[in-house]
Design a protein around this motif. Structure first.
Motif, PDB file in Angstrom:
ATOM      1  N   SER A  82     -93.118  92.859 -24.325  1.00 39.63           N
ATOM      2  CA  SER A  82     -93.216  91.663 -25.165  1.00 39.63           C
ATOM      3  C   SER A  82     -92.935  90.382 -24.387  1.00 39.63           C
ATOM      4  N   GLY A  83     -92.460  90.524 -23.153  1.00 42.27           N
ATOM      5  CA  GLY A  83     -92.114  89.353 -22.349  1.00 42.27           C
ATOM      6  C   GLY A  83     -90.639  88.982 -22.427  1.00 42.27           C
ATOM      7  N   ARG A  84     -89.912  89.612 -23.332  1.00 46.91           N
ATOM      8  CA  ARG A  84     -88.474  89.340 -23.459  1.00 46.91           C
ATOM      9  C   ARG A  84     -87.707  90.003 -22.325  1.00 46.91           C
ATOM     10  N   THR A  85     -86.570  89.409 -21.993  1.00 47.16           N
ATOM     11  CA  THR A  85     -85.711  89.976 -20.960  1.00 47.16           C
ATOM     12  C   THR A  85     -84.763  90.974 -21.607  1.00 47.16           C
ATOM     13  N   PHE A  86     -84.634  92.135 -20.976  1.00 50.05           N
ATOM     14  CA  PHE A  86     -83.742  93.184 -21.446  1.00 50.05           C
ATOM     15  C   PHE A  86     -82.664  93.376 -20.391  1.00 50.05           C
ATOM     16  N   TYR A  87     -81.392  93.309 -20.816  1.00 53.18           N
ATOM     17  CA  TYR A  87     -80.255  93.418 -19.902  1.00 53.18           C
ATOM     18  C   TYR A  87     -79.594  94.785 -20.069  1.00 53.18           C
ATOM     19  N   THR A  88     -79.102  95.324 -18.959  1.00 52.39           N
ATOM     20  CA  THR A  88     -78.404  96.604 -18.989  1.00 52.39           C
ATOM     21  C   THR A  88     -77.119  96.495 -18.178  1.00 52.39           C
ATOM     22  N   TRP A  89     -76.001  96.832 -18.816  1.00 46.41           N
ATOM     23  CA  TRP A  89     -74.717  96.937 -18.110  1.00 46.41           C
ATOM     24  C   TRP A  89     -74.520  98.400 -17.768  1.00 46.41           C
ATOM     25  N   ARG A  90     -74.045  98.662 -16.521  1.00 44.54           N
ATOM     26  CA  ARG A  90     -73.813 100.041 -16.078  1.00 44.54           C
ATOM     27  C   ARG A  90     -72.485 100.151 -15.347  1.00 44.54           C
ATOM     28  N   ALA A  91     -71.896 101.334 -15.446  1.00 44.55           N
ATOM     29  CA  ALA A  91     -70.718 101.680 -14.651  1.00 44.55           C
ATOM     30  C   ALA A  91     -70.809 103.169 -14.351  1.00 44.55           C
ATOM     31  N   ALA A  92     -70.174 103.565 -13.249  1.00 48.11           N
ATOM     32  CA  ALA A  92     -70.253 104.965 -12.829  1.00 48.11           C
ATOM     33  C   ALA A  92     -68.882 105.482 -12.442  1.00 48.11           C
ATOM     34  N   ASN A  93     -68.782 106.819 -12.447  1.00 47.18           N
ATOM     35  CA  ASN A  93     -67.619 107.541 -11.951  1.00 47.18           C
ATOM     36  C   ASN A  93     -66.326 107.090 -12.624  1.00 47.18           C
ATOM     37  N   ARG A  94     -65.352 106.638 -11.843  1.00 49.69           N
ATOM     38  CA  ARG A  94     -64.034 106.276 -12.396  1.00 49.69           C
ATOM     39  C   ARG A  94     -64.115 105.091 -13.354  1.00 49.69           C
ATOM     40  N   LYS A  95     -64.951 104.108 -13.037  1.00 51.96           N
ATOM     41  CA  LYS A  95     -65.096 102.966 -13.954  1.00 51.96           C
ATOM     42  C   LYS A  95     -65.677 103.413 -15.289  1.00 51.96           C
ATOM     43  N   ALA A  96     -66.624 104.337 -15.225  1.00 52.36           N
ATOM     44  CA  ALA A  96     -67.209 104.867 -16.460  1.00 52.36           C
ATOM     45  C   ALA A  96     -66.166 105.620 -17.268  1.00 52.36           C
ATOM     46  N   GLU A  97     -65.358 106.422 -16.582  1.00 55.69           N
ATOM     47  CA  GLU A  97     -64.307 107.174 -17.277  1.00 55.69           C
ATOM     48  C   GLU A  97     -63.270 106.231 -17.888  1.00 55.69           C
ATOM     49  N   THR A  98     -62.867 105.210 -17.151  1.00 58.22           N
ATOM     50  CA  THR A  98     -61.895 104.235 -17.667  1.00 58.22           C
ATOM     51  C   THR A  98     -62.451 103.543 -18.905  1.00 58.22           C
TER      52      THR A  98
END
Length: 159
Positions: free
Chosen positions: A80-96
């Motif tokens: 559609s032309g809109r911007t889509f944002y994604t926040w990510r974290a992995a491993n220990r940060k994801a667990e926290t």
């Protein structure tokens, strides 16, 4: 230290309630609706890792999550032309991240429990040089299968 960091950073957002529990509940609700808990290898022949992600066309809630828990925000353009944002974290940060939100999770609660089970197998192997102890790989495969089945059944149920 993380708790202090969370409190300090979240005070900037006056649109949210002043109590820490309400702030975490806000993030948990957003994550319940827009987030994912995944376990997969980043590259072929690597051991699987825990990841969390939250996506939205509004960057502001993701910036709040990043300020509190770290991680990274990427963006892409939708058809559609809109911007889509994604926040990510992995491993220990994801667990926290999951541990802090766990008391408030409703939809992702069972997935969070699988993530905790998986992270226990990671802790077993963190300082080993001789590979995985007997049975850990099959235990991980079972946990990953249960998480995938749960994620797949929720997608089909919500469609």
């Amino acid at each position: 230290r993380l708790l202090y960091h969370m409190t300090e950073n979240m005070e900037r957002y006056s649109s949210m309630d002043n109590t820490q529990n309400n702030k975490l509940a806000y993030i948990a609700g957003f994550f319940d609706g827009e987030g994912s808990i995944m376990i997969y290898p980043l590259r072929k022949k690597e051991h699987p890792r825990l990841f969390v992600a939250v996506g939205n066309t509004s960057k502001e809630p993701l910036c709040i999550i990043k300020d509190v828990f770290g991680g990274s925000i990427t963006h892409s353009t939708l058809y559609s032309g809109r911007t889509f944002y994604t926040w990510r974290a992995a491993n220990r940060k994801a667990e926290t991240f999951i541990r802090h939100l766990y008391p408030f999770l409703r939809v992702k609660r069972e997935q969070a429990e699988f993530a905790f089970e998986f992270q226990k197998t990671v802790m077993i192997t963190r300082n080993r040089r001789n590979g995985l102890p007997f049975g850990v790989e099959s235990e991980r495969d079972i946990i990953i299968g249960k998480l995938r089945n749960l994620n797949f059944s929720r997608k089909r149920h919500n469609a």
